[in-house]
Scaffold this motif. Structure first.
Motif, mmCIF file in Angstrom:
data_model
loop_
_atom_site.group_PDB
_atom_site.id
_atom_site.type_symbol
_atom_site.label_atom_id
_atom_site.label_comp_id
_atom_site.label_asym_id
_atom_site.label_seq_id
_atom_site.Cartn_x
_atom_site.Cartn_y
_atom_site.Cartn_z
ATOM 1 N N THR A 185 16.771 1.456 0.430
ATOM 2 C CA THR A 185 17.795 1.862 -0.534
ATOM 3 C C THR A 185 17.401 1.531 -1.973
ATOM 4 O O THR A 185 16.540 0.689 -2.224
ATOM 5 C CB THR A 185 19.135 1.157 -0.239
ATOM 6 O OG1 THR A 185 18.970 -0.263 -0.479
ATOM 7 C CG2 THR A 185 19.607 1.395 1.196
ATOM 8 N N THR A 216 14.644 -3.352 5.058
ATOM 9 C CA THR A 216 13.190 -3.126 5.148
ATOM 10 C C THR A 216 12.394 -4.200 4.397
ATOM 11 O O THR A 216 11.215 -4.387 4.672
ATOM 12 C CB THR A 216 12.792 -1.727 4.630
ATOM 13 O OG1 THR A 216 13.191 -1.597 3.269
ATOM 14 C CG2 THR A 216 13.428 -0.634 5.463
ATOM 15 N N ASP A 217 13.030 -4.877 3.463
ATOM 16 C CA ASP A 217 12.391 -6.050 2.845
ATOM 17 C C ASP A 217 12.940 -7.344 3.442
ATOM 18 O O ASP A 217 12.178 -8.234 3.834
ATOM 19 C CB ASP A 217 12.653 -6.082 1.325
ATOM 20 C CG ASP A 217 11.736 -5.153 0.553
ATOM 21 O OD1 ASP A 217 10.555 -5.034 0.936
ATOM 22 O OD2 ASP A 217 12.182 -4.561 -0.431
ATOM 23 N N LEU A 218 14.258 -7.419 3.519
ATOM 24 C CA LEU A 218 14.882 -8.686 3.897
ATOM 25 C C LEU A 218 14.534 -9.105 5.329
ATOM 26 O O LEU A 218 14.303 -10.288 5.595
ATOM 27 C CB LEU A 218 16.405 -8.569 3.737
ATOM 28 C CG LEU A 218 17.147 -9.889 3.590
ATOM 29 C CD1 LEU A 218 16.636 -10.692 2.397
ATOM 30 C CD2 LEU A 218 18.643 -9.655 3.467
ATOM 31 N N GLY A 231 19.221 -1.835 3.754
ATOM 32 C CA GLY A 231 18.427 -1.228 4.827
ATOM 33 C C GLY A 231 17.634 -2.251 5.624
ATOM 34 O O GLY A 231 17.191 -1.989 6.744
ATOM 35 N N ASP A 284 8.435 1.117 -6.160
ATOM 36 C CA ASP A 284 8.226 2.493 -6.637
ATOM 37 C C ASP A 284 9.491 3.147 -7.197
ATOM 38 O O ASP A 284 9.405 4.001 -8.076
ATOM 39 C CB ASP A 284 7.692 3.357 -5.490
ATOM 40 C CG ASP A 284 6.259 2.982 -5.120
ATOM 41 O OD1 ASP A 284 5.452 2.762 -6.031
ATOM 42 O OD2 ASP A 284 5.964 2.892 -3.916
ATOM 43 N N PRO A 312 23.382 -10.295 0.586
ATOM 44 C CA PRO A 312 23.552 -8.883 0.949
ATOM 45 C C PRO A 312 22.353 -8.329 1.706
ATOM 46 O O PRO A 312 21.203 -8.628 1.384
ATOM 47 C CB PRO A 312 23.715 -8.178 -0.400
ATOM 48 C CG PRO A 312 23.170 -9.104 -1.427
ATOM 49 C CD PRO A 312 23.227 -10.499 -0.866
HETATM 50 C C1 LIG Z 1 6.245 -0.670 6.062
HETATM 51 C C2 LIG Z 1 6.904 -0.778 4.710
HETATM 52 C C3 LIG Z 1 6.495 0.068 3.690
HETATM 53 C C4 LIG Z 1 7.076 -0.007 2.430
HETATM 54 N N1 LIG Z 1 6.650 0.841 1.458
HETATM 55 C C5 LIG Z 1 7.197 0.775 0.233
HETATM 56 C C6 LIG Z 1 6.748 1.648 -0.809
HETATM 57 O O1 LIG Z 1 5.846 2.475 -0.626
HETATM 58 N N2 LIG Z 1 7.340 1.532 -2.028
HETATM 59 C C7 LIG Z 1 8.326 0.630 -2.290
HETATM 60 O O2 LIG Z 1 8.834 0.581 -3.406
HETATM 61 N N3 LIG Z 1 8.768 -0.216 -1.312
HETATM 62 C C8 LIG Z 1 8.228 -0.156 -0.082
HETATM 63 N N4 LIG Z 1 8.649 -1.025 0.896
HETATM 64 C C9 LIG Z 1 9.663 -2.040 0.551
HETATM 65 C C10 LIG Z 1 11.131 -1.634 0.830
HETATM 66 O O3 LIG Z 1 11.203 -0.584 1.776
HETATM 67 C C11 LIG Z 1 11.868 -1.209 -0.452
HETATM 68 O O4 LIG Z 1 11.813 -2.216 -1.426
HETATM 69 C C12 LIG Z 1 13.345 -0.833 -0.169
HETATM 70 O O5 LIG Z 1 13.838 -0.074 -1.258
HETATM 71 C C13 LIG Z 1 14.238 -2.026 0.075
HETATM 72 O O6 LIG Z 1 15.551 -1.539 0.345
HETATM 73 P P1 LIG Z 1 16.413 -2.097 1.555
HETATM 74 O O7 LIG Z 1 17.717 -1.378 1.508
HETATM 75 O O8 LIG Z 1 15.675 -2.035 2.839
HETATM 76 O O9 LIG Z 1 16.593 -3.604 1.085
HETATM 77 P P2 LIG Z 1 16.945 -4.932 1.943
HETATM 78 O O10 LIG Z 1 15.742 -5.370 2.686
HETATM 79 O O11 LIG Z 1 18.207 -4.734 2.694
HETATM 80 O O12 LIG Z 1 17.240 -5.923 0.728
HETATM 81 C C14 LIG Z 1 16.230 -6.254 -0.198
HETATM 82 C C15 LIG Z 1 16.762 -7.266 -1.213
HETATM 83 O O13 LIG Z 1 17.765 -6.686 -2.032
HETATM 84 C C16 LIG Z 1 19.008 -7.353 -1.863
HETATM 85 N N5 LIG Z 1 20.000 -6.283 -1.872
HETATM 86 C C17 LIG Z 1 20.026 -5.179 -1.084
HETATM 87 N N6 LIG Z 1 21.046 -4.375 -1.448
HETATM 88 C C18 LIG Z 1 21.688 -4.984 -2.478
HETATM 89 C C19 LIG Z 1 22.812 -4.637 -3.274
HETATM 90 N N7 LIG Z 1 23.503 -3.499 -3.120
HETATM 91 N N8 LIG Z 1 23.194 -5.510 -4.240
HETATM 92 C C20 LIG Z 1 22.502 -6.661 -4.429
HETATM 93 N N9 LIG Z 1 21.422 -7.033 -3.729
HETATM 94 C C21 LIG Z 1 21.013 -6.193 -2.753
HETATM 95 C C22 LIG Z 1 18.900 -8.136 -0.567
HETATM 96 O O14 LIG Z 1 19.710 -9.283 -0.559
HETATM 97 C C23 LIG Z 1 17.419 -8.488 -0.561
HETATM 98 O O15 LIG Z 1 17.169 -9.587 -1.402
HETATM 99 C C24 LIG Z 1 8.099 -0.963 2.178
HETATM 100 C C25 LIG Z 1 8.526 -1.814 3.201
HETATM 101 C C26 LIG Z 1 7.940 -1.739 4.458
HETATM 102 C C27 LIG Z 1 8.414 -2.666 5.550
#
Ligand SMILES: Cc1cc2nc3c(=O)[nH]c(=O)nc-3n(C[C@H](O)[C@H](O)[C@H](O)COP(=O)(O)OP(=O)(O)OC[C@H]3O[C@@H](n4cnc5c(N)ncnc54)[C@H](O)[C@@H]3O)c2cc1C
Length: 283
Positions: free
Chosen positions: A105, A29-31, A27, A118, A24
């Motif tokens: 997200t 931002t991690d993957l 957003g 966080d 999956p």
């Molecule tokens: C510049 C930068 C700054 C950041 N700062 C912070 C911060 O201050 N604090 C913080 O906590 N994080 C921070 N992050 C990390 C990131 O933004 C968060 O962890 C964010 O919440 C990840 O959400 P996403 O939707 O982008 O996940 P994705 O990158 O889309 O997915 C992350 C992981 O979760 C899985 N996944 C996603 N959605 C689901 C679902 N519905 N069901 C099952 N699995 C799922 C994916 O397979 C993957 O393994 C930062 C990242 C960057 C690049």
């Protein structure tokens, strides 16, 4: 590096793709960072972004139901979330900058299961649960139980984080959160603490605290709870409880962001500050 990406519009289509082994993507931002650095090899990806069934912040039993695709920006703009999940809104405001907040997200924050996340400790301090769904059915787990280790969750192959439930706020509950990083913006937490506490007739009757970046995964602080619940929150009692929790509930490491000793000290100090403020101890 290339990957096959499916972009379904319904939950059923997304679950079918997951059952076939796809990863999956919310957003990204991690993957996408992991993909670009080669930490994660992606072959089949299911992009959840268009699955509207995974969005929305709605009333549920006086608390909230939040879709897994709820972004930090959604949280910051929601009046209902401000009223009922203030800790989560606070955490959302501390995640990255606006560009990240627009995409990051709740489901992704739990999915990555970073010890420095966080949103996760905020959900734990609120007593939130997560609903997992697959083609085979659904189950609901406390967020604390959904974390099984360093960057590991209880999610099984084919399952999706569907949504989160934040229970109604107990009468008199006070909540606080503190993130300590290198600087105010764009810093990964060195220590993050979220807690909720109820004081009745000058005694602590309930307390839930969670801390990040002090162990391989975000942890609850059971020692803090045991030391305080049933007792008057005197400055001495708070100091003792914070010291015990920093010693027994945390297992920090030295890494490029901090030393273990610093993390324990900061955890203890943050707990004292938050508890003193929230319980009115010493005033
Ligand atoms: C510049 C930068 C700054 C950041 N700062 C912070 C911060 O201050 N604090 C913080 O906590 N994080 C921070 N992050 C990390 C990131 O933004 C968060 O962890 C964010 O919440 C990840 O959400 P996403 O939707 O982008 O996940 P994705 O990158 O889309 O997915 C992350 C992981 O979760 C899985 N996944 C996603 N959605 C689901 C679902 N519905 N069901 C099952 N699995 C799922 C994916 O397979 C993957 O393994 C930062 C990242 C960057 C690049």
């Amino acid at each position: 590096v290339s990957a096959q990406v499916a972009s379904p519009r319904t939950l059923d289509e997304a679950l079918a793709a997951l059952a076939a082994g796809a990863t999956p993507l919310a957003g990204g931002t991690d993957l996408m960072v992991e993909h670009a650095t080669g930490r994660t090899r992606l072959e089949d990806v299911v992009d959840l972004w268009r699955v509207d069934e995974l969005r929305g912040i709605t009333d549920e039993a006086g608390g909230l139901r939040l879709g897994a695709l709820t972004t930090c920006t959604d949280l910051l703009r929601s009046q209902l979330a401000r009223e009922r999940a203030d800790l989560l809104v606070h955490a959302a405001g501390e995640c990255g900058a606006v560009q990240i907040q627009n995409r990051a997200t709740l489901g992704g924050n739990l999915g990555t299961a970073s010890p420095a996340a966080d949103l996760v400790p905020a959900m734990m301090a609120l007593g939130a649960t997560v609903r997992l769904v697959s083609t085979g059915g659904a189950r609901e787990l406390p967020v604390a139980d959904a974390l099984t280790g360093y960057r590991a969750t209880a999610r099984e192959q084919g399952e999706l984080f569907h949504s989160f439930h934040v229970p109604a706020r107990p009468p008199g509950e006070r909540r606080g959160m503190r993130k300590v990083g290198t600087r105010a913006a764009q810093a990964i937490s060195k220590v993050v603490v979220a807690l909720s506490v109820v004081v009745e007739h000058e005694r602590v009757t309930a307390l839930t605290a969670a801390a990040g970046a002090v162990a391989p995964r975000t942890v609850l602080l059971p020692t803090l709870e045991a030391e305080l619940v049933g007792h008057a929150p005197s400055p001495e009692r708070i100091a003792r409880a914070a010291r015990a929790a920093a010693r027994d509930d945390a297992s920090p490491i030295d890494d490029l962001r901090s030393t273990a000793a610093y993390r324990r000290l900061v955890l203890r100090n943050v707990l004292v500050t938050l508890l003193t403020d929230l319980t009115g101890a010493g005033s």
